[in-house]
Enzyme design. Structure first.
Site, mmCIF file in Angstrom:
data_model
loop_
_atom_site.group_PDB
_atom_site.id
_atom_site.type_symbol
_atom_site.label_atom_id
_atom_site.label_comp_id
_atom_site.label_asym_id
_atom_site.label_seq_id
_atom_site.Cartn_x
_atom_site.Cartn_y
_atom_site.Cartn_z
ATOM 1 N N THR A 1 0.820 -1.212 0.000
ATOM 2 C CA THR A 1 0.000 0.000 0.000
ATOM 3 C C THR A 1 0.851 1.258 0.000
ATOM 4 O OG1 THR A 1 -1.703 -1.249 1.171
ATOM 5 C CG2 THR A 1 -1.916 1.142 1.197
ATOM 6 N N TYR B 1 4.066 -12.869 4.681
ATOM 7 C CA TYR B 1 3.026 -12.208 3.888
ATOM 8 C C TYR B 1 2.722 -13.075 2.675
ATOM 9 C CZ TYR B 1 0.814 -8.374 1.174
ATOM 10 O OH TYR B 1 -0.032 -7.594 0.428
ATOM 11 N N LYS C 1 0.388 -12.788 7.531
ATOM 12 C CA LYS C 1 -0.622 -11.960 6.878
ATOM 13 C C LYS C 1 -1.165 -12.780 5.717
ATOM 14 C CE LYS C 1 -1.492 -7.743 4.236
ATOM 15 N NZ LYS C 1 -0.913 -6.516 3.616
ATOM 16 N N ILE D 1 -4.386 -6.722 8.679
ATOM 17 C CA ILE D 1 -3.473 -5.687 8.190
ATOM 18 C C ILE D 1 -4.228 -4.999 7.072
ATOM 19 C CG2 ILE D 1 -1.257 -5.211 7.092
ATOM 20 C CD1 ILE D 1 -0.066 -7.471 8.745
#
EC number: 4.3.3.7
Length: 295
Positions: free
Chosen positions: A47, A135, A163, A206
């Site tokens: 992001t 992740y 995540k 998250i």
């Protein structure tokens, strides 16, 4: 065992003004998140447009956030790449700057196999000795961390969380069978599935949307932990999430962070801003959401 955080961790955007990182806007945004109950801040992730940030910019952003947060919540640095040695060096630097943990994406483009993933993640964890959040985001990397691989990695003393951006509850259940959920946290990487993810034992999310509604998104987790049915509470958030799905993250969320005053509505190529009409519709959806809170 206490997890790294519970509830909402914010996948922080990077504010730009005239293509430069706007540190004042960054500080204002982080203060807003802290004042509105964010439980962790994730820096230099997807992001944040991390592929377009220079090493110096990443370090400046991370140092700025760490200094401002001042240990009030964990600051998690995105340091994973598809080069193990570069990931190690970035992780060592993040630790030197004061990061509380690191987040490591799976390899991409020069994809490896599951044994290679284990070696990759363990090499970084061994080198830096900070808590590690794995992740898994197959939609961006075209590979996954198989449940069996998560099981192996969860045995490493520094690898403490995943995540999970698979949006696949069968995957979640397979992972849960293979780990100790008391010592290894599962965080959703998809804002739109948090109701069921929490019901299935997830310790938080998250989040992208929490860049603009951190308090409301954390309240959802708190309500679920109190034993409440949060389906109705989620509905207005779900409507705003639908509006955010107009384009690829972080293009839409930055239309809202800029609307709140956290930098210009700018992204770095190859990402571009929404069309003006879509920006207007999205911002109006945000206004409707906020107005509904006050009814």
């Amino acid at each position: 065992m206490t997890h790294l955080f519970e509830g909402v961790g914010v996948a922080l955007t990077t504010p730009f003004t005239n293509n430069k990182v706007n540190l004042e806007a960054l500080k204002a945004h982080v203060n807003f998140l802290l004042e509105n109950n964010a439980q962790a801040i994730i820096v230099n992730g997807t992001t944040a447009e991390s592929p377009t940030l220079t090493t110096d910019e990443k370090e400046l952003i991370l140092k700025t956030v760490i200094d401002l947060v001042d240990k009030r919540v964990p600051v998690i640095a995105g340091t994973g790449t598809n080069d193990t040695e570069k990931s190690i060096q970035a992780s060592i630097q993040a630790k030197a700057l004061g990061a509380d943990a690191i987040m490591l994406i799976t390899t991409y483009y020069n994809k490896t196999n599951q044994r290679g993933l284990v070696k990759h993640f363990e090499a970084i964890a061994d080198a830096v000795k900070l808590p590690v959040v794995l992740y898994n985001v197959p939609s961006r990397t075209n590979m996954t961390i198989e449940p069996e691989t998560v099981e192996i990695l969860s045995q490493h003393p520094s690898i403490v969380a995943l995540k999970d951006a698979t949006n696949d509850f069968e995957y979640l259940e397979e992972v849960k069978k293979r780990i100790d959920t008391n010592s290894f946290a599962l965080y959703s990487g998809n804002d739109d599935n948090v109701v069921e993810y929490y019901q299935r034992g997830g310790k938080g999310v998250i989040s992208v949307i929490a860049n603009v509604i951190p308090k409301e998104f954390q309240a959802l987790y708190d309500a679920q932990q109190s034993g409440l049915d949060i389906q109705d509470q989620f509905k207005p958030i779900g409507i705003l999430l639908s509006a955010l799905s107009v384009d690829i993250n972080p293009i839409p969320i930055k239309a809202l962070t800029s609307y709140l005053g956290f930098g210009n509505y700018e992204l770095r190529l190859p990402l571009i801003t929404l069309e003006d009409t879509d920006t207007k519709v999205l911002r109006e959806a945000y206004n409707i959401f906020k107005a509904g809170e006050n009814e």
